[in-house]
Design an enzyme around this catalytic site. Structure first.
Site, short mmCIF file in Angstrom:
data_model
loop_
_atom_site.label_atom_id
_atom_site.label_comp_id
_atom_site.label_asym_id
_atom_site.label_seq_id
_atom_site.Cartn_x
_atom_site.Cartn_y
_atom_site.Cartn_z
N THR A 148 0.76 -1.70 -0.13
CA THR A 148 -0.37 0.14 -0.02
C THR A 148 0.83 1.04 -0.42
O THR A 148 2.07 1.17 0.68
CB THR A 148 -1.08 -0.12 1.51
N CYS A 204 -2.19 5.03 -5.92
CA CYS A 204 -3.05 4.43 -4.44
C CYS A 204 -2.68 2.68 -5.73
O CYS A 204 -3.27 2.81 -6.24
CB CYS A 204 -4.46 5.04 -3.87
#
Length: 233
Positions: free
Chosen positions: A83, A196
């Site tokens: 992430t 992202c």
């Protein structure tokens, strides 16, 4: 091949992409029936998201550090945080393990510079777009990073948490992202970082007039190359 440790679950939709990409690249590199040696620790994203929202980053870092220690104990020779946003606690996690922790922004910056670009737009969560932990890392590698205006940042963030992290991919949101990308390009961006990991579920090269840099893919490929670069521990 050395064993890749994955600290994932943030969200599990993008972690599944990491697993697929790592194994596809391993097969491409080694051929035949080869797949990657990997260990996955998947956290409960609801707990992490709450800590993010409340600004309890030290506690979130402790959760990820424990996860990283677990994958190292299970045999990982190198570790990824799957992430972008949680690279805010990269140093905490890196200090918790004795094996390399590969920084996602480094793999991304290397790809941007290899493409001969310098000015890039950045899409991601509000934390990633607005705080220095990620933009500063890119700048340290020579990139001029641009982000959307306040309204655009709000749209990008809400789509990530309200839709993509829940497995929802909407055409209207793709259109909104395309408009935001066009604005970044009009402002001088030569490429756009999909900062992202969930954004790659929504946006691809066909959605941008300039090159896009999908961070999950770049991170996964860098991990495979690192895993193949030396003997297993």
């Amino acid at each position: 091949m050395r064993t890749i440790g994955l600290v994932g679950g943030m969200s599990w939709e993008s972690t599944a992409e990491y697993y697929r990409l790592i194994n596809e690249h391993t097969r491409d590199r080694l051929g035949g029936l080869h797949s990657a040696r990997c260990v996955l620790y998947s956290v409960d994203f609801a707990e992490i998201e709450r800590l993010q929202t409340e600004g309890r980053w030290e506690e979130a870092g402790a959760v990820l550090a424990a996860a990283a220690r677990s994958v190292e104990s299970a045999g990982a020779d190198l570790v990824l945080i799957c992430t972008n946003t949680m690279h805010k606690v990269f140093d905490t996690v890196a200090a918790a393990v004795s094996v390399p922790l590969l920084h996602l922004a480094d793999a991304t910056a290397d790809a941007v510079r290899a493409a001969g670009l310098e000015r890039v737009g950045l899409l991601g969560t509000a934390f990633t777009m607005e705080q220095d932990f990620y933009r500063g890392r890119l700048a340290d590698r020579g990139l001029d990073v641009r982000v959307p205006d306040a309204a655009g940042r709000a749209v990008v963030h809400e789509v990530i948490y309200g839709e993509l992290c829940r497995g929802e991919v909407r055409a209207a949101s793709r259109d909104a992202y395309r408009e935001i990308i066009r604005d970044l390009v009009a402002g001088g961006a030569e490429g756009v970082i999909l900062g992202c990991t969930e954004i790659e579920l929504l946006i691809g090269p066909e959605d941008s007039p300039v090159p896009v840099f999908p961070t999950a893919r770049l991170h996964a490929l860098a991990a495979v190359e690192a895993a193949l670069s030396g003997p297993a521990a």
